[in-house]
Motif scaffolding. Structure first.
Motif, PDB file in Angstrom:
ATOM      1  N   MET A  88      48.681  40.640  47.451  1.00 45.78           N
ATOM      2  CA  MET A  88      47.812  40.054  46.417  1.00 45.78           C
ATOM      3  C   MET A  88      47.061  41.204  45.751  1.00 45.78           C
ATOM      4  O   MET A  88      46.217  41.847  46.372  1.00 45.78           O
ATOM      5  CB  MET A  88      46.853  39.052  47.039  1.00 45.78           C
ATOM      6  N   ARG A  89      47.380  41.464  44.476  1.00 50.41           N
ATOM      7  CA  ARG A  89      46.827  42.624  43.778  1.00 50.41           C
ATOM      8  C   ARG A  89      45.984  42.160  42.595  1.00 50.41           C
ATOM      9  O   ARG A  89      46.454  41.416  41.733  1.00 50.41           O
ATOM     10  CB  ARG A  89      47.968  43.524  43.309  1.00 50.41           C
ATOM     11  N   LEU A  90      44.734  42.625  42.548  1.00 51.77           N
ATOM     12  CA  LEU A  90      43.849  42.297  41.440  1.00 51.77           C
ATOM     13  C   LEU A  90      44.343  42.981  40.170  1.00 51.77           C
ATOM     14  O   LEU A  90      44.594  44.186  40.159  1.00 51.77           O
ATOM     15  CB  LEU A  90      42.430  42.766  41.772  1.00 51.77           C
ATOM     16  N   VAL A  91      44.474  42.211  39.083  1.00 50.88           N
ATOM     17  CA  VAL A  91      44.966  42.801  37.836  1.00 50.88           C
ATOM     18  C   VAL A  91      43.966  42.695  36.689  1.00 50.88           C
ATOM     19  O   VAL A  91      44.000  43.516  35.771  1.00 50.88           O
ATOM     20  CB  VAL A  91      46.316  42.170  37.416  1.00 50.88           C
ATOM     21  N   SER A  92      43.072  41.716  36.696  1.00 55.09           N
ATOM     22  CA  SER A  92      42.062  41.635  35.638  1.00 55.09           C
ATOM     23  C   SER A  92      40.971  40.676  36.073  1.00 55.09           C
ATOM     24  O   SER A  92      41.151  39.835  36.959  1.00 55.09           O
ATOM     25  CB  SER A  92      42.671  41.147  34.313  1.00 55.09           C
ATOM     26  N   SER A  93      39.813  40.810  35.434  1.00 53.51           N
ATOM     27  CA  SER A  93      38.719  39.884  35.714  1.00 53.51           C
ATOM     28  C   SER A  93      37.778  39.846  34.528  1.00 53.51           C
ATOM     29  O   SER A  93      37.775  40.739  33.675  1.00 53.51           O
ATOM     30  CB  SER A  93      37.957  40.294  36.979  1.00 53.51           C
ATOM     31  N   GLY A  94      36.997  38.792  34.468  1.00 50.50           N
ATOM     32  CA  GLY A  94      36.000  38.619  33.427  1.00 50.50           C
ATOM     33  C   GLY A  94      34.867  37.782  33.957  1.00 50.50           C
ATOM     34  O   GLY A  94      34.754  37.546  35.167  1.00 50.50           O
ATOM     35  N   ARG A  95      34.048  37.267  33.074  1.00 51.97           N
ATOM     36  CA  ARG A  95      32.894  36.477  33.500  1.00 51.97           C
ATOM     37  C   ARG A  95      33.308  35.194  34.199  1.00 51.97           C
ATOM     38  O   ARG A  95      32.646  34.738  35.137  1.00 51.97           O
ATOM     39  CB  ARG A  95      32.024  36.143  32.275  1.00 51.97           C
ATOM     40  N   LEU A  96      34.463  34.628  33.778  1.00 50.04           N
ATOM     41  CA  LEU A  96      34.866  33.315  34.287  1.00 50.04           C
ATOM     42  C   LEU A  96      36.256  33.292  34.909  1.00 50.04           C
ATOM     43  O   LEU A  96      36.720  32.213  35.302  1.00 50.04           O
ATOM     44  CB  LEU A  96      34.823  32.279  33.161  1.00 50.04           C
ATOM     45  N   HIS A  97      36.934  34.428  35.002  1.00 47.50           N
ATOM     46  CA  HIS A  97      38.271  34.402  35.585  1.00 47.50           C
ATOM     47  C   HIS A  97      38.538  35.681  36.364  1.00 47.50           C
ATOM     48  O   HIS A  97      37.938  36.727  36.104  1.00 47.50           O
ATOM     49  CB  HIS A  97      39.346  34.239  34.499  1.00 47.50           C
ATOM     50  N   THR A  98      39.447  35.582  37.329  1.00 43.59           N
ATOM     51  CA  THR A  98      39.966  36.739  38.058  1.00 43.59           C
ATOM     52  C   THR A  98      41.451  36.507  38.274  1.00 43.59           C
ATOM     53  O   THR A  98      41.846  35.459  38.798  1.00 43.59           O
ATOM     54  CB  THR A  98      39.263  36.921  39.414  1.00 43.59           C
ATOM     55  N   ALA A  99      42.280  37.457  37.858  1.00 44.50           N
ATOM     56  CA  ALA A  99      43.733  37.310  37.932  1.00 44.50           C
ATOM     57  C   ALA A  99      44.314  38.243  38.985  1.00 44.50           C
ATOM     58  O   ALA A  99      43.890  39.399  39.116  1.00 44.50           O
ATOM     59  CB  ALA A  99      44.367  37.587  36.572  1.00 44.50           C
ATOM     60  N   PHE A 100      45.294  37.732  39.722  1.00 43.84           N
ATOM     61  CA  PHE A 100      45.979  38.484  40.758  1.00 43.84           C
ATOM     62  C   PHE A 100      47.487  38.404  40.540  1.00 43.84           C
ATOM     63  O   PHE A 100      48.003  37.373  40.106  1.00 43.84           O
ATOM     64  CB  PHE A 100      45.685  37.899  42.151  1.00 43.84           C
ATOM     65  N   GLN A 101      48.183  39.487  40.870  1.00 41.92           N
ATOM     66  CA  GLN A 101      49.633  39.440  40.970  1.00 41.92           C
ATOM     67  C   GLN A 101      49.958  39.152  42.426  1.00 41.92           C
ATOM     68  O   GLN A 101      49.564  39.879  43.325  1.00 41.92           O
ATOM     69  CB  GLN A 101      50.271  40.764  40.530  1.00 41.92           C
ATOM     70  N   PHE A 102      50.667  38.070  42.637  1.00 43.61           N
ATOM     71  CA  PHE A 102      50.991  37.610  43.986  1.00 43.61           C
ATOM     72  C   PHE A 102      52.504  37.610  44.121  1.00 43.61           C
ATOM     73  O   PHE A 102      53.157  36.593  43.939  1.00 43.61           O
ATOM     74  CB  PHE A 102      50.401  36.214  44.195  1.00 43.61           C
ATOM     75  N   GLY A 103      53.047  38.789  44.390  1.00 42.41           N
ATOM     76  CA  GLY A 103      54.493  38.928  44.406  1.00 42.41           C
ATOM     77  C   GLY A 103      55.062  38.626  43.043  1.00 42.41           C
ATOM     78  O   GLY A 103      54.675  39.246  42.048  1.00 42.41           O
ATOM     79  N   ASP A 104      55.956  37.642  42.967  1.00 39.98           N
ATOM     80  CA  ASP A 104      56.575  37.288  41.691  1.00 39.98           C
ATOM     81  C   ASP A 104      55.780  36.241  40.918  1.00 39.98           C
ATOM     82  O   ASP A 104      56.252  35.750  39.881  1.00 39.98           O
ATOM     83  CB  ASP A 104      58.006  36.794  41.923  1.00 39.98           C
TER      84      ASP A 104
END
Length: 272
Positions: free
Chosen positions: A1-17
């Motif tokens: 699980m790799r953190l790729v971006s974040s903001g005030r209301l979201h956080t995105a992760f790459q989770f394998g595919d």
């Protein structure tokens, strides 16, 4: 699980595919009298380490979007304008911040029937929040919530009565207890398993270390406790992660055994 971006209301992760985006709908404040000891009695005093805000427990409210680049699934929808508390109903703004097109969401998975999880199907102006919505996955025991302002979704409901595939990488797992239709969604990628839950845990600073503690609004407290213990036991195995509606935003973490309970290891810093 790799953190790729974040903001005030979201956080995105790459989770394998797969790509997993935690979305913040807001927070709700609840009195600590909602908590119950293992014997069913309330707490005279909360343990150290359980924070209060103005005398109340502050519960984050999160939703989660998962996509393989073609298909997507949104788990829970937040409270829209139904929950009578400021600081809720931010999911549409969170989706915009994350660059997620609401019109492209065809499948919504509801963990259970309570307002802070299902009300966001309808926007404050009365229109459908997700104009391309085709299916609403929801535990069969909770489909009664699809009345009134939510009645338009009844014909699109897919009642979950047993373990069932939502798509190639998402599976609905009935976990009754908090409500009759409470459902957890298992996301499986090349990197492992993510269990997305609703009200399995309300107060993460307490219920991981003491998983026998229940909540006043658990319809079946022994059932809720049993479901929580089984999920925590599974989460404490390799390559498993949890995404929780009421875990501190962004709400994605590992679970590790600790003493007589478990410890939570968040994968990203808390949102402000």
């Amino acid at each position: 699980m790799r953190l790729v971006s974040s903001g005030r209301l979201h956080t995105a992760f790459q989770f394998g595919d797969l790509r997993v985006v935690a979305l913040r709908d807001g927070h709700i404040d609840m009195p600590p009298t909602r908590l119950r000891h293992e014997d069913g009695c309330g707490f005279d005093e909360l343990p150290d380490g359980v924070p209060l805000v103005g005398g109340n427990l502050r519960l984050a409210v999160n939703a989660f979007h998962v996509t393989d680049g073609t298909r997507s699934l949104l788990v829970d929808t937040g409270g829209s304008d139904v929950w009578p508390e400021p600081g809720m109903g931010l999911l549409p703004e969170a989706l915009d911040e994350a660059g997620i097109d609401r019109a492209g969401i065809t499948d919504v998975a509801i963990t259970h029937q309570h307002e802070d999880h299902v009300s966001g199907l309808v926007a404050p102006d009365g229109t459908e929040t997700f104009p391309g919505l085709e299916r609403v996955w929801i535990g069969a025991g909770d489909t009664g919530v699809l009345t009134g302002r939510l009645a338009a979704f009844r014909d699109r409901a897919v009642p979950v009565t047993e373990r069932v595939a939502v798509n190639d990488w998402a599976t609905a797992l009935p976990t009754p207890g908090h409500t009759p239709g409470h459902t957890v969604y298992e996301i499986t990628s090349t990197a492992g398993h993510l269990l997305v839950w609703g009200d399995t845990v309300h107060v993460p600073t307490l219920q991981f270390g003491r998983p026998g503690v229940t909540w006043e609004y658990d319809a079946d407290r022994p059932g809720a406790r049993t479901a929580r213990l089984a999920l925590l036991e599974r989460l404490a195995t390799p390559d498993h992660y949890v995404a929780g509606a009421h875990l501190d935003s962004p709400g994605i973490a590992r679970v590790n055994p600790e003493a007589d309970g478990y410890a939570l290891e968040y994968l990203a810093p808390p949102l402000g």
